[in-house]
Enzyme design. Structure first.
Site, mmCIF file in Angstrom:
data_model
loop_
_atom_site.group_PDB
_atom_site.id
_atom_site.type_symbol
_atom_site.label_atom_id
_atom_site.label_comp_id
_atom_site.label_asym_id
_atom_site.label_seq_id
_atom_site.Cartn_x
_atom_site.Cartn_y
_atom_site.Cartn_z
ATOM 1 N N LYS A 140 -5.028 -2.005 -7.617
ATOM 2 C CA LYS A 140 -4.659 -2.974 -6.573
ATOM 3 C C LYS A 140 -5.359 -2.690 -5.249
ATOM 4 O O LYS A 140 -5.656 -3.611 -4.482
ATOM 5 C CB LYS A 140 -3.142 -2.940 -6.344
ATOM 6 C CG LYS A 140 -2.305 -3.340 -7.551
ATOM 7 C CD LYS A 140 -2.322 -4.832 -7.769
ATOM 8 C CE LYS A 140 -1.354 -5.260 -8.859
ATOM 9 N NZ LYS A 140 -1.530 -6.679 -9.217
ATOM 10 N N GLU A 159 3.690 -10.842 -2.111
ATOM 11 C CA GLU A 159 4.736 -10.722 -3.121
ATOM 12 C C GLU A 159 4.510 -9.413 -3.870
ATOM 13 O O GLU A 159 3.394 -8.913 -3.928
ATOM 14 C CB GLU A 159 4.638 -11.892 -4.112
ATOM 15 C CG GLU A 159 3.573 -11.741 -5.213
ATOM 16 C CD GLU A 159 2.136 -11.762 -4.717
ATOM 17 O OE1 GLU A 159 1.906 -12.214 -3.578
ATOM 18 O OE2 GLU A 159 1.233 -11.315 -5.458
ATOM 19 N N SER A 176 -5.524 1.145 -15.603
ATOM 20 C CA SER A 176 -5.431 0.472 -14.308
ATOM 21 C C SER A 176 -4.534 1.168 -13.298
ATOM 22 O O SER A 176 -4.662 0.956 -12.104
ATOM 23 C CB SER A 176 -4.949 -0.961 -14.514
ATOM 24 O OG SER A 176 -3.740 -0.962 -15.232
#
Lengths: 390, 268
Positions: free
Chosen positions: A85, A107, A374
């Site tokens: 991210k 969000e 990830s």
């Protein structure tokens, strides 16, 4: 708008008219920044010195060593923030600065994107507000605390199903009233144009690095690239540079939850149908009337009834294949990787690891598999401890 | 002549603006919703604006979100909504009826099925909250195939280029949004959009009806004084359903509220 934001028949800009100018401004800033060496240099320096890029490509020494497969892990789990991210929030943060915004909203489901947004807010000096479903606030207290430590305000969303989709609705509502000073830092390759394009381009670095790294290690391209898919940003990130390599299979792993035969999963591409959700024409889990359904997954980061429109397109054209991995299978892979390699994956990433293990054990030929790891599993410790002791 | 143009013609003769209440169909139950619609008409509504409940109403504030939730919890489906509309149409053949919906409810059955069903039930216009001018073309084309008017939203930040689309594609009326944010009842409203109205008129857009925030008779008067052809009030109407203590009291309060808002539409 300079582009239509379409991926085949999917994508587009399905928002209230009042938000169109804000999206147009963002699209313009993004497209200009892509051509601006000064922007690219600043982003590159942050990715290197702050976030820790490039991330390693690691060939598993023990996992499936009894098979003819070699499994490589792209170590996004080692990135600052604990997951992929961070790549794209830095890009969006710099863009928001360029267009003069002073406030970030986002969000979050499990809290990883909220944490990434909070660190960007702290780093670049934004007032930061995170919308998080009330249910997720309750089950991800540690990430709520991390966000607050970095100066962000976390707002529990009680509306609707009080989960990720409702947090997105609430962020969109906020933005409709605040777009002049606020940037909406959407966390994945979903949402209205330009988000699916922009987030892809900021995540593309994963695949660009991994492709060069595996060519160096193997002298050839992998047979398959695997990644988990919730909204789909880590998958798009590692897929994109391999899309032109027709011989490389692209495999997205969706959360099959308690099974694809039940209603408790988040396998949007496998079990949903086309619709319009959160600004984009894409696949969505919905009933026969078009009401969006609640999803389920053991991993909050994959627990979403929509998916990025480019994945819908990659599935429609057959360029990528999507498969499911149940909660139980993901938990098994989570433990197996931990024991075999001393690497604790995020529950999300464990879905992709499961499929790699399955393919490795099924093949009789030499096979090179590239898995996007990830995120790391620190955030999942309490939950997994509870699941394994019950 | 369409029902909207007949309404605007009648109002011009009466020297009055339009008052258009909004409710979510099926809120709180299909049975009571049918009575709610009649109460709005008894109160003097010039037209109705009606929502089909949706799971993810991202353009709505808390009041109308809860209306959707109540209706969905009562098991309301689009078919129930079509039945409710058909019931109003049978009793009020001249009343303009507009729908305000979310895109997924339109694409789910397929555009042609949706607009055919709307036309059959007696709907005059359809506004889709999350389909802006950029994406309106296929929806407007399907609406026209079935004789339904596409209504577009004109916020104050509308570019000239997109204002042309509102003017050329929009029919029935133009939904003018005079403030930022989502639906909700405001204590005070401020109308600063003279240039938007002038441009809409110059471009030949359908008459402007103001929405978002209108909750009191003085808002109605202020809107009409500043150039609106009418006003839509949603959250302030729906709030009565939320706060109702009994069915009878609710219907009485709704009728009185609409009457008070309608009384404020007289142009001096």
């Amino acid at each position: 708008m300079r582009q239509d934001g379409r991926f085949g028949e999917f994508g587009g800009t399905f928002v209230a008219e009042i938000l169109v100018p804000a999206l147009e401004q963002l699209e313009g800033a993004f497209l200009d920044a892509q051509e601006d060496p000064a922007f690219q240099e600043e982003l590159g320096a942050l990715l290197r010195d702050y976030a820790g890029r490039p991330t390693p490509l690691y060939r598993c020494r023990n996992l499936c060593s009894e098979t003819p497969a070699r499994i490589y892990l792209k170590r996004e789990d080692l990135l600052h923030g604990g997951a992929h991210k961070t790549n794209q929030v830095l890009g969006q943060g710099l863009l928001a600065k360029r267009i003069g915004k002073t406030r970030l909203i986002a969000e979050t489901g499990a809290g990883q994107h909220g944490v990434a947004t909070a660190l960007t807010g702290a780093l670049l000096g934004f007032e930061t507000l995170i919308y998080m479903g009330a249910k997720d606030v309750a089950r991800q207290q540690l990430n709520v605390f991390r966000m607050q430590l970095m100066g962000a305000t976390v707002v529990p969303v009680e509306a609707g199903s009080a989960s990720l989709k409702d947090a997105i609705n609430e962020a969109l509502r906020d933005w409709a009233g605040s777009y002049e000073e606020t940037h909406y830092m959407l966390g994945t390759v979903a949402g209205p144009h330009p988000f699916p394009l922009m987030v892809r381009e900021f995540q593309r670095v994963i695949g660009t690095e991994a492709r060069a790294q595996i060519l160096l290690a193997e002298g050839r391209l992998p047979d398959a690239v695997l990644a988990c898919v919730g909204g789909g940003s880590n998958a798009i990130g590692i897929f994109s540079d391999f899309v032109p390599d027709a011989e490389v299979k692209l495999i997205g792993v969706e959360p099959a939850g308690r099974g694809l035969h039940t209603n408790e999963h988040g396998a949007t591409l496998l079990k949903g149908r086309p619709g319009i959700l959160h600004g984009s024409q894409t696949f969505a889990l919905q009933d026969s009337h078009g009401q969006i359904q609640e999803s389920h997954s053991v991993s909050a980061g994959l627990d979403y009834p929509g998916v990025g429109p480019e994945h819908a397109h990659l599935q429609a054209t057959g360029r990528a294949t999507y498969v499911g991995c149940t909660d139980t299978q993901a938990l098994d892979a989570f433990q197996e990787l931990s024991r075999a390699e001393g690497i604790i994956p995020a529950l999300e990433s464990a879905h992709a690891v499961h499929e790699a293990i399955r393919l490795a054990r099924a093949t009789k030929e030499e096979t090179v598999l590239l898995v996007n790891l990830s995120g790391r599993g620190d955030k999942d410790m309490v939950q997994v401890q509870e699941l394994l002791s019950s | 002549m369409t029902r909207y143009s007949a309404m605007f013609e009648r109002l011009a003769q009466e020297k009055a603006g339009a008052f258009v209440p909004f409710v979510t169909l099926g809120d709180p139950t299909p049975e009571l919703s049918a009575k709610v619609l009649r109460a709005l008409i008894r109160g003097g509504a010039d037209a109705l604006e009606l929502g089909i409940p949706f799971s993810d109403p991202a353009a709505d504030g808390p009041t109308i979100q809860l209306a959707s939730q109540r209706a969905l919890q009562a098991g309301v489906t689009p078919d129930d909504c079509w039945d409710l509309i058909a019931g109003v149409r049978a009793e009020s053949p001249d009343l303009p009826i507009g729908l305000l919906v979310y895109a997924n409810l339109v694409v789910s059955p397929g555009l042609d099925s949706f607009y055919a069903r709307a036309a059959e039930a007696g709907v005059d216009s359809v506004l889709i909250a999350d389909v802006p001018t950029l994406e309106i073309a296929p929806f407007a084309a399907a609406a026209e195939r079935h004789g339904v008017a596409p209504v577009l939203i004109a916020p104050t930040n509308l570019s000239d280029e997109r204002l042309e689309v509102v003017a050329s594609v929009g029919q029935g009326y133009t939904y003018v949004v005079t403030r930022k944010g989502v639906t909700g009842a405001d204590d005070s409203v401020c109308f600063e959009h003279a240039s938007l109205l002038a441009k809409l008129e110059q471009a030949g857009a359908p008459p402007p009806i103001f929405g978002f925030g209108i909750s009191k008779p003085e808002h109605v008067r202020a809107a009409l004084a500043s150039g609106a052809a009418g006003t839509i009030s949603g959250s302030a109407v729906v709030r009565h359903i939320q706060e109702a203590t009994s069915d009878a009291a609710l219907l009485e309060a709704l009728e009185a509220f609409v009457a008070s808002m309608k009384a404020a539409t007289a142009l001096s």
